[in-house]
Scaffold this active site. Structure first.
Site, PDB file in Angstrom:
ATOM      1  CE  LYS A 132      -4.411  -0.794  -0.060  1.00  0.00           C
ATOM      2  NZ  LYS A 132      -4.593  -2.285   0.360  1.00  0.00           N
TER       3      LYS A 132
ATOM      4  CE  LYS B 172      -5.229  -9.509  -3.645  1.00  0.00           C
ATOM      5  NZ  LYS B 172      -5.415  -9.305  -2.236  1.00  0.00           N
TER       6      LYS B 172
ATOM      7  CE  LYS C  10     -12.299  -4.759  -2.041  1.00  0.00           C
ATOM      8  NZ  LYS C  10     -13.183  -5.209  -0.993  1.00  0.00           N
TER       9      LYS C  10
HETATM   10  P1  TYM Z   1     -10.906  -7.598   1.775  1.00  0.00           P
HETATM   11  O1  TYM Z   1     -11.944  -6.959   2.225  1.00  0.00           O
HETATM   12  O2  TYM Z   1      -9.651  -7.349   0.998  1.00  0.00           O
HETATM   13  O3  TYM Z   1     -11.103  -9.317   1.635  1.00  0.00           O
HETATM   14  C1  TYM Z   1     -12.277 -10.070   2.234  1.00  0.00           C
HETATM   15  C2  TYM Z   1     -12.098 -11.478   2.189  1.00  0.00           C
HETATM   16  O4  TYM Z   1     -11.844 -12.083   0.728  1.00  0.00           O
HETATM   17  C3  TYM Z   1     -10.796 -12.803   0.403  1.00  0.00           C
HETATM   18  N1  TYM Z   1     -10.164 -12.175  -0.577  1.00  0.00           N
HETATM   19  C4  TYM Z   1      -9.659 -13.333  -1.489  1.00  0.00           C
HETATM   20  N2  TYM Z   1      -9.718 -14.626  -1.476  1.00  0.00           N
HETATM   21  C5  TYM Z   1      -9.210 -15.344  -2.537  1.00  0.00           C
HETATM   22  N3  TYM Z   1      -8.619 -15.057  -3.629  1.00  0.00           N
HETATM   23  C6  TYM Z   1      -8.848 -13.493  -3.988  1.00  0.00           C
HETATM   24  N4  TYM Z   1      -8.765 -12.950  -5.056  1.00  0.00           N
HETATM   25  C7  TYM Z   1      -9.279 -12.799  -2.713  1.00  0.00           C
HETATM   26  N5  TYM Z   1      -9.522 -11.475  -2.721  1.00  0.00           N
HETATM   27  C8  TYM Z   1      -9.941 -11.134  -1.496  1.00  0.00           C
HETATM   28  C9  TYM Z   1      -9.725 -11.945   1.649  1.00  0.00           C
HETATM   29  O5  TYM Z   1      -8.766 -12.905   1.959  1.00  0.00           O
HETATM   30  C10 TYM Z   1     -10.615 -11.823   2.869  1.00  0.00           C
HETATM   31  O6  TYM Z   1     -10.858 -12.973   3.670  1.00  0.00           O
HETATM   32  N6  TYM Z   1      -8.304  -7.121   6.464  1.00  0.00           N
HETATM   33  C11 TYM Z   1      -9.498  -7.588   5.573  1.00  0.00           C
HETATM   34  C12 TYM Z   1     -10.852  -7.389   6.259  1.00  0.00           C
HETATM   35  C13 TYM Z   1     -10.972  -7.615   7.885  1.00  0.00           C
HETATM   36  C14 TYM Z   1     -11.078  -8.679   8.608  1.00  0.00           C
HETATM   37  C15 TYM Z   1     -11.141  -8.408   9.969  1.00  0.00           C
HETATM   38  C16 TYM Z   1     -10.978 -10.025   8.168  1.00  0.00           C
HETATM   39  C17 TYM Z   1     -11.063  -6.708   8.875  1.00  0.00           C
HETATM   40  N7  TYM Z   1     -10.977  -7.137   9.890  1.00  0.00           N
HETATM   41  C18 TYM Z   1     -10.930  -9.607  10.971  1.00  0.00           C
HETATM   42  C19 TYM Z   1     -10.875 -11.219   9.073  1.00  0.00           C
HETATM   43  C20 TYM Z   1     -11.027 -10.857  10.396  1.00  0.00           C
HETATM   44  C21 TYM Z   1      -9.609  -7.291   4.399  1.00  0.00           C
HETATM   45  O7  TYM Z   1      -9.265  -6.104   3.938  1.00  0.00           O
HETATM   46  O8  TYM Z   1     -10.279  -7.943   3.561  1.00  0.00           O
END
Ligand code: TYM
Length: 336
Positions: A116, A207, A210
């Site tokens: 980031k 991957k 968005k």
């Molecule tokens: P975020 O919003 O980026 O993604 C949400 C979930 O989707 C999974 N993910 C993927 N898995 C497989 N292939 C992909 N291309 C892919 N893109 C996204 C992510 O691994 C995630 O599980 N930091 C977290 C949000 C968060 C969170 C938490 C998660 C905040 N607090 C507490 C678990 C526990 C995030 O940015 O996910």
């Protein structure tokens, strides 16, 4: 009784969840819910602010849409708590306390932070919250003392910091308030990290995300699905049906492997120059339109009023658990 509690969350930076979110995390949430786990499904609106602080109101609107996608994917609000992070203020309090005991070095070394930071280019515009991102995520998790956290592969570094913070807290205050939780990441690497529809400048699949605009959304209409797949990256040297394909490097073949029971034959034909990319795209479109049909149908049943009610009930259930943990945390630290 053994701990059956599960917490996970997704950022509200976009109103629509994609297939990566589903395969990496949401599919596991639904399965665990149906196996009788006590699910806490959070929408992380505060985390969204680290990159979208100028569009804060948009995040709130997105959060409701993300909650609808949870339900569309099979999360049942009668069984599982659906809530928005900012509705449970305990997340902010625990984040603050953890920020006092988390060494800066742990955060600076986080790979997601470094990425980031590179995107931003300059520290002038880098918010303080970006560095603390995993600390807030740790608070999200530990408030619920979960058995495990189901996420995609990219979240592993954050989950590791979380268990380290938990251990450090216990050590510092001499009480076992937190037990280590498990990382519930799909074993199948294609699900743990779902590729997007495109490739990078070296022709390598990256991957689904968005921020790359290479997604298939869970709420996509059949036309949108067809349109997206039409543009998907395939073997660049396969111009005619008879040219040999390299299914390992082709986005369409990767999705066939995930969703088509017949993928092995389709891959063999692709490799042997016995099928064209158009045919694969057509077959994949048909499969995905069917796969996502129940998602679209469930999503259509929810209006904005019923979502607000579900989220209020979810926050209430979350608050009960979170406030009990905070009492233990304050007692351990001698804060009263
Ligand atoms: P975020 O919003 O980026 O993604 C949400 C979930 O989707 C999974 N993910 C993927 N898995 C497989 N292939 C992909 N291309 C892919 N893109 C996204 C992510 O691994 C995630 O599980 N930091 C977290 C949000 C968060 C969170 C938490 C998660 C905040 N607090 C507490 C678990 C526990 C995030 O940015 O996910």
């Amino acid at each position: 009784m053994a701990n059956r509690r599960i917490l996970s969350g997704m950022r509200a930076t976009n109103p629509r969840l994609h297939l990566g979110n589903y395969e990496g995390a949401l599919r596991n949430w639904v399965e665990m819910q149906n196996d009788g786990f006590d699910m806490f499904c959070m929408v992380a609106d505060w985390h969204g602010l680290t990159t979208m602080y100028e569009d804060s109101a948009e995040i709130s609107r997105n959060a409701r849409e993300v909650a609808k996608d949870y339900i569309a994917a099979g999360i049942d609000p009668e069984k599982s708590a659906l809530f928005i992070q900012s509705h449970v203020k305990e997340h902010a309090e625990l984040h603050l306390l953890f920020s006092m005991i988390t060494p800066l070095g742990w955060l600076e070394r986080t790979p997601t932070y470094k990425e980031k930071q590179q995107d931003l280019g300059t520290t002038e515009r880098e918010p303080y919250g970006l560095l603390g991102y995993p600390v807030l995520q740790t608070a999200d998790i530990l408030l619920y003392k979960p058995y495990g956290v189901p996420v995609g592969r990219d979240q592993a570094p954050h989950l590791e910091i979380g268990n380290d913070i938990a251990a450090r807290f216990n050590r510092l205050y001499g009480v076992e308030v937190f037990q280590p939780y498990k990382y519930l990441i799909p074993e199948d690497e294609n699900r743990a990290k779902v590729p997007g529809l495109d490739a990078d400048e070296n022709g390598v699949l990256r991957k689904m995300s968005k921020s790359y605009d290479n997604c298939i959304y869970l709420s996509a209409t059949p036309d949108e699905i067809a349109e997206h797949i039409k543009k998907a990256f395939t073997t660049p040297t396969k111009l005619r049906k008879t040219d040999p394909g390299v299914p390992e490097g082709c986005a369409v073949c990767q999705y066939l492997k995930l969703y088509s029971p017949d993928w092995q034959r389709q891959w063999d034909e692709d490799r042997a120059g016995e099928r064209g990319c158009m045919q694969s795209k057509k077959e994949l479109t048909e499969i995905l339109v069917e796969f996502l049909r129940p998602f679209r149908e469930r999503r259509a049943q929810f209006d904005d009023g019923s979502i607000e009610e579900i989220l209020a009930k979810g926050a209430e259930k979350a608050r009960e658990v979170a406030s009990a943990t905070m009492s233990e945390v304050r007692a351990a630290m001698g804060i009263y």
